[in-house]
Scaffold this active site. Sequence first.
Site, PDB file in Angstrom:
ATOM      1  N   GLN A 185      14.977 -69.126 -11.314  1.00 39.90           N
ATOM      2  CA  GLN A 185      15.799 -68.150 -12.037  1.00 39.90           C
ATOM      3  C   GLN A 185      14.908 -67.070 -12.659  1.00 39.90           C
ATOM      4  OE1 GLN A 185      19.199 -69.547 -13.727  1.00 39.90           O
ATOM      5  NE2 GLN A 185      19.793 -67.520 -14.365  1.00 39.90           N
ATOM      6  N   PHE A 186      14.696 -65.984 -11.914  1.00 43.62           N
ATOM      7  CA  PHE A 186      13.852 -64.905 -12.416  1.00 43.62           C
ATOM      8  C   PHE A 186      14.453 -64.234 -13.645  1.00 43.62           C
ATOM      9  CE2 PHE A 186      16.733 -62.464  -9.801  1.00 43.62           C
ATOM     10  CZ  PHE A 186      16.829 -61.232 -10.434  1.00 43.62           C
ATOM     11  N   THR A 187      15.761 -64.358 -13.837  1.00 49.30           N
ATOM     12  CA  THR A 187      16.418 -63.695 -14.970  1.00 49.30           C
ATOM     13  C   THR A 187      15.999 -64.281 -16.320  1.00 49.30           C
ATOM     14  OG1 THR A 187      18.378 -65.102 -14.828  1.00 49.30           O
ATOM     15  CG2 THR A 187      18.408 -63.037 -13.568  1.00 49.30           C
TER      16      THR A 187
END
Length: 143
Positions: free
Chosen positions: A76-78
């Site tokens: 999850q890069f967010t």
Amino acid sequence: MRVLVQRVSSASVSVDGEIVGAIAPESQGLLAFVGVTHDDDAGKARRLAEKLWQLRILEDEKSAADTNAPILVVSQFTLYADTVKGRRPSWNAAAPGAVAEPLVETFVNDLRQLGAQVEAGVFGAHMQVELVNDGPVTLLLEL
């Protein structure tokens, strides 16, 4: 590297309508969303895997290591979104896929080497995550 961990009584991740990883219903486990930033390395991945494996957030203050609870890992890069200014998040702090993907894989492999039963999403894919948060318990792990 950041790991947003949730204690769950069930969870699954799907890609194109197909479940690619799951924690069976009514079997308490951990859902770990993993974000990578530019200065992360394999050592950080290892230390975070150990921290998650030993984290005492399951029933009766036990860890996944104590109970052999399953772990579902979703990249999850967010988790590295910057929302301080404006209405559009900046993703500058998130590592590019070529850096992040091997470190997420390292994190998963390190968990497995510790003895964890691990399933994972598909890096870079559009995923649908379903979960039942147990407690609710949600923690952010960082080093």
